[in-house]
Design a protein around this motif. Sequence first.
Motif, PDB file in Angstrom:
ATOM      1  N   MET A 270     -15.493   8.243  11.172  1.00  0.00           N
ATOM      2  CA  MET A 270     -14.742   8.285   9.918  1.00  0.00           C
ATOM      3  C   MET A 270     -13.398   7.591  10.091  1.00  0.00           C
ATOM      4  O   MET A 270     -12.709   7.803  11.103  1.00  0.00           O
ATOM      5  CB  MET A 270     -14.531   9.745   9.485  1.00  0.00           C
ATOM      6  N   HIS A 271     -13.060   6.772   9.123  1.00  0.00           N
ATOM      7  CA  HIS A 271     -11.817   5.999   9.216  1.00  0.00           C
ATOM      8  C   HIS A 271     -11.003   6.101   7.941  1.00  0.00           C
ATOM      9  O   HIS A 271     -11.535   5.927   6.843  1.00  0.00           O
ATOM     10  CB  HIS A 271     -12.142   4.533   9.506  1.00  0.00           C
ATOM     11  N   ASN A 272      -9.723   6.337   8.116  1.00  0.00           N
ATOM     12  CA  ASN A 272      -8.838   6.371   6.954  1.00  0.00           C
ATOM     13  C   ASN A 272      -8.265   4.990   6.694  1.00  0.00           C
ATOM     14  O   ASN A 272      -8.004   4.232   7.630  1.00  0.00           O
ATOM     15  CB  ASN A 272      -7.692   7.357   7.177  1.00  0.00           C
ATOM     16  N   GLU A 273      -8.088   4.677   5.418  1.00  0.00           N
ATOM     17  CA  GLU A 273      -7.428   3.425   5.049  1.00  0.00           C
ATOM     18  C   GLU A 273      -5.920   3.585   5.217  1.00  0.00           C
ATOM     19  O   GLU A 273      -5.414   4.675   5.471  1.00  0.00           O
ATOM     20  CB  GLU A 273      -7.785   3.040   3.603  1.00  0.00           C
ATOM     21  N   PHE A 274      -5.235   2.487   5.028  1.00  0.00           N
ATOM     22  CA  PHE A 274      -3.806   2.456   5.318  1.00  0.00           C
ATOM     23  C   PHE A 274      -2.940   2.909   4.155  1.00  0.00           C
ATOM     24  O   PHE A 274      -3.329   2.811   2.996  1.00  0.00           O
ATOM     25  CB  PHE A 274      -3.399   1.032   5.685  1.00  0.00           C
ATOM     26  N   LEU A 275      -1.763   3.350   4.527  1.00  0.00           N
ATOM     27  CA  LEU A 275      -0.710   3.549   3.543  1.00  0.00           C
ATOM     28  C   LEU A 275      -0.069   2.183   3.334  1.00  0.00           C
ATOM     29  O   LEU A 275       0.283   1.501   4.291  1.00  0.00           O
ATOM     30  CB  LEU A 275       0.323   4.529   4.098  1.00  0.00           C
ATOM     31  N   ASP A 276       0.049   1.796   2.075  1.00  0.00           N
ATOM     32  CA  ASP A 276       0.679   0.515   1.772  1.00  0.00           C
ATOM     33  C   ASP A 276       2.172   0.759   1.568  1.00  0.00           C
ATOM     34  O   ASP A 276       2.598   1.256   0.541  1.00  0.00           O
ATOM     35  CB  ASP A 276       0.047  -0.093   0.515  1.00  0.00           C
ATOM     36  N   LEU A 277       2.927   0.405   2.585  1.00  0.00           N
ATOM     37  CA  LEU A 277       4.357   0.701   2.542  1.00  0.00           C
ATOM     38  C   LEU A 277       5.126  -0.310   1.711  1.00  0.00           C
ATOM     39  O   LEU A 277       6.302  -0.106   1.432  1.00  0.00           O
ATOM     40  CB  LEU A 277       4.917   0.761   3.962  1.00  0.00           C
ATOM     41  N   GLY A 278       4.455  -1.375   1.330  1.00  0.00           N
ATOM     42  CA  GLY A 278       5.116  -2.362   0.491  1.00  0.00           C
ATOM     43  C   GLY A 278       6.454  -2.771   1.075  1.00  0.00           C
ATOM     44  O   GLY A 278       6.561  -3.043   2.260  1.00  0.00           O
ATOM     45  N   GLY A 279       7.459  -2.781   0.273  1.00  0.00           N
ATOM     46  CA  GLY A 279       8.766  -3.191   0.744  1.00  0.00           C
ATOM     47  C   GLY A 279       9.510  -2.098   1.491  1.00  0.00           C
ATOM     48  O   GLY A 279      10.610  -2.320   1.990  1.00  0.00           O
ATOM     49  N   GLU A 280       8.901  -0.923   1.562  1.00  0.00           N
ATOM     50  CA  GLU A 280       9.624   0.202   2.142  1.00  0.00           C
ATOM     51  C   GLU A 280       9.394   0.347   3.644  1.00  0.00           C
ATOM     52  O   GLU A 280       9.848   1.291   4.258  1.00  0.00           O
ATOM     53  CB  GLU A 280       9.184   1.514   1.472  1.00  0.00           C
ATOM     54  N   LYS A 281       8.651  -0.606   4.194  1.00  0.00           N
ATOM     55  CA  LYS A 281       8.254  -0.444   5.585  1.00  0.00           C
ATOM     56  C   LYS A 281       9.472  -0.283   6.497  1.00  0.00           C
ATOM     57  O   LYS A 281       9.515   0.562   7.358  1.00  0.00           O
ATOM     58  CB  LYS A 281       7.443  -1.649   6.045  1.00  0.00           C
ATOM     59  N   LEU A 282      10.444  -1.122   6.288  1.00  0.00           N
ATOM     60  CA  LEU A 282      11.655  -1.013   7.088  1.00  0.00           C
ATOM     61  C   LEU A 282      12.787  -0.525   6.209  1.00  0.00           C
ATOM     62  O   LEU A 282      12.982  -0.997   5.107  1.00  0.00           O
ATOM     63  CB  LEU A 282      12.023  -2.384   7.666  1.00  0.00           C
ATOM     64  N   SER A 283      13.501   0.430   6.689  1.00  0.00           N
ATOM     65  CA  SER A 283      14.674   0.847   5.949  1.00  0.00           C
ATOM     66  C   SER A 283      15.831  -0.067   6.359  1.00  0.00           C
ATOM     67  O   SER A 283      15.668  -0.993   7.132  1.00  0.00           O
ATOM     68  CB  SER A 283      14.992   2.302   6.224  1.00  0.00           C
ATOM     69  N   LYS A 284      16.990   0.221   5.848  1.00  0.00           N
ATOM     70  CA  LYS A 284      18.095  -0.711   6.025  1.00  0.00           C
ATOM     71  C   LYS A 284      18.361  -1.108   7.479  1.00  0.00           C
ATOM     72  O   LYS A 284      18.442  -2.269   7.816  1.00  0.00           O
ATOM     73  CB  LYS A 284      19.373  -0.141   5.395  1.00  0.00           C
ATOM     74  N   SER A 285      18.522  -0.109   8.284  1.00  0.00           N
ATOM     75  CA  SER A 285      18.800  -0.447   9.680  1.00  0.00           C
ATOM     76  C   SER A 285      17.605  -1.203  10.248  1.00  0.00           C
ATOM     77  O   SER A 285      16.486  -0.734  10.227  1.00  0.00           O
ATOM     78  CB  SER A 285      19.065   0.818  10.482  1.00  0.00           C
ATOM     79  N   LYS A 286      17.874  -2.359  10.716  1.00  0.00           N
ATOM     80  CA  LYS A 286      16.798  -3.276  11.083  1.00  0.00           C
ATOM     81  C   LYS A 286      15.901  -2.687  12.169  1.00  0.00           C
ATOM     82  O   LYS A 286      16.363  -2.078  13.111  1.00  0.00           O
ATOM     83  CB  LYS A 286      17.405  -4.595  11.572  1.00  0.00           C
ATOM     84  N   GLY A 287      14.614  -2.893  11.970  1.00  0.00           N
ATOM     85  CA  GLY A 287      13.673  -2.470  12.987  1.00  0.00           C
ATOM     86  C   GLY A 287      13.374  -0.980  12.977  1.00  0.00           C
ATOM     87  O   GLY A 287      12.599  -0.497  13.771  1.00  0.00           O
ATOM     88  N   HIS A 288      13.985  -0.258  12.056  1.00  0.00           N
ATOM     89  CA  HIS A 288      13.742   1.171  12.000  1.00  0.00           C
ATOM     90  C   HIS A 288      12.606   1.441  11.027  1.00  0.00           C
ATOM     91  O   HIS A 288      12.688   1.117   9.862  1.00  0.00           O
ATOM     92  CB  HIS A 288      15.005   1.895  11.546  1.00  0.00           C
ATOM     93  N   THR A 289      11.546   2.043  11.515  1.00  0.00           N
ATOM     94  CA  THR A 289      10.431   2.322  10.620  1.00  0.00           C
ATOM     95  C   THR A 289      10.672   3.648   9.910  1.00  0.00           C
ATOM     96  O   THR A 289      11.396   4.498  10.381  1.00  0.00           O
ATOM     97  CB  THR A 289       9.109   2.388  11.395  1.00  0.00           C
ATOM     98  N   LEU A 290      10.008   3.781   8.785  1.00  0.00           N
ATOM     99  CA  LEU A 290      10.197   4.946   7.927  1.00  0.00           C
ATOM    100  C   LEU A 290       9.457   6.147   8.516  1.00  0.00           C
ATOM    101  O   LEU A 290       8.232   6.138   8.604  1.00  0.00           O
ATOM    102  CB  LEU A 290       9.659   4.596   6.545  1.00  0.00           C
ATOM    103  N   VAL A 291      10.195   7.144   8.915  1.00  0.00           N
ATOM    104  CA  VAL A 291       9.580   8.323   9.513  1.00  0.00           C
ATOM    105  C   VAL A 291       9.761   9.532   8.592  1.00  0.00           C
ATOM    106  O   VAL A 291      10.513   9.480   7.621  1.00  0.00           O
ATOM    107  CB  VAL A 291      10.166   8.632  10.910  1.00  0.00           C
ATOM    108  N   LEU A 292       9.067  10.606   8.949  1.00  0.00           N
ATOM    109  CA  LEU A 292       9.105  11.797   8.106  1.00  0.00           C
ATOM    110  C   LEU A 292      10.538  12.291   7.897  1.00  0.00           C
ATOM    111  O   LEU A 292      10.906  12.733   6.808  1.00  0.00           O
ATOM    112  CB  LEU A 292       8.238  12.887   8.741  1.00  0.00           C
TER     113      LEU A 292
END
Length: 471
Positions: A270-292
């Motif tokens: 069983m495989h889940n599809e992806f979350l489409d983060l669109g433009g939100e993948k990176l927050s302002k601080s460069k290279g920082h991914t969006l975490v909980l």
Amino acid sequence: MSALVLFDTRTRRKQRFEPIEPGHARVYSCGPTVYAPQHIGNLRPYLFADLLKRALLAEGLRVTHVINITDVGHLTSDADAGEDKMERAAAQAGKTAAEIAAFYTEQWLRDRRRLGCLEAEVYCKATDHIAEQIEMAQRLEERGYTYRIEDGLYFDTSKFPRYAEFARLDLAGQEAGARIGDVAGKRHPQDFALWKFAPPGVERQQEWDSPWGRGFPGWHLECSAMSVKYLGAHFDIHTGGVDHIAVHHTNEIAQSECALGVHPWVEVWMHNEFLDLGGEKLSKSKGHTLVLDDLVARGFEPLVYRYFFLQAHYRQQQAFSFDEMASAAKGYRRLLGVAVAARGVGGEPDAGERDAIEKVRGEFWDAVRDDLNAPRAMEALWRVARGDFSDAAKRELLLDFERWLGLGLATETPPGDAQESDPRIDALVAERRAARAARDFARADAIRDALKAEGIEIEDTKEGTKWRRAR
RNA sequence: GGCCCGGUGGGUGAAUGGCUCAGCCAGCGGACUGCAAAUCCGUUCAUGCGGGUUCGAUUCCCGCCCGGGCCUCCA
């Protein structure tokens, strides 16, 4: 009542689920690689696996759920060459690889808990199972599936005729234009390392002795070795993200089926599809991914993210945005309001309500059993929350559904309900109350507008005036 | 270049060869409120384009366009 049906990637069909051992489901989930934080998209596989586990439990099955933690060895390149991500992260942070792994493992476990995921029966780390991995590689060597080159011990995919089957790969097409040159000596582009030799002259923190020389395991091997150790040579379900189908799981199957002489090794993939983060993948601080924690910092409780997740089916890509989070927060809040009211009442539903109760209960669980169709289950949930049911009926149904939803319907109170305290704001609220009592509404509204301008919302209730910070 | 998802109302996202195409959020109207907020009730708006199959397609098939993903190639 319908039977539990799950979509199997191997056959690309929904299939009725029957555990190999009656009454006991064995599930393996591909876990995180712990050299970096897991962003909110990375969390989707565990939310999905949690729904699966809860569905199996609801079927009355005993569930053994194993999740691995990859704390070694992924390379920066997806070829068989390149820098090791774990080592690099350690070097950058000035810490040991083990420290890095422990830190991100803890973060991931904490996120899982906050999202309402049930604990796995086994969390297993790659570095704790080097011997099992070596053993499996030896089995493959004995059976003639390997060859050795300067770089390491490789699996010869041409010896496994079913190699392309699982992911429906077009090997001929792929091979035609492929350069094999990434690793000198590889016979086919899709051949992969079982054991890699430590590069000469490079100081690695993570390396072990093996029959082939000092080095480290290839990165597909851990899942095969550990799943077999904890779940046996033939088990029920293996989960992961769709990105794993073509390479990781294809290679796991090749290794495992060849080493063990079984087919199929796993009954349901069983495989889940992806979350489409669109433009939100990176927050302002460069290279920082969006975490909980980023969501929490914006005022979204972790369970709001779970609610958000439940609005889409796990096999569909889901579009993430903060607007959608806000909308999920609103819905979740209302839902909890209903749950809180309903669970406060006692008594049993009238007998006359029984038919309606069982009908909607059936709709909910039918949706669950139909390949974990969360959106449809949510539809039934809202029929209960918004419908004409008595509070007693709502309580009974919501607590029943909660077993699968994990939204805290039995325990949580609506987010933002806790009254904050701030001397200045409390004073203004008191002043407004006095103005209202004196029917000086101009003054009262002026205070409300002023607070609104700084993001404080006023709510007059029977119990008095409440305030909260707007999102 | 190969493979895999998908394109449904303002947003999100289910479902379905015909019967009024879910739910949530937003909008609008109403109740409540001094006015709001919160809550509740009601309600407007949708199947990417072109062919085909069919009595009938949003649904099945083919092509195109668009979005997302994995792998590979190139660099």
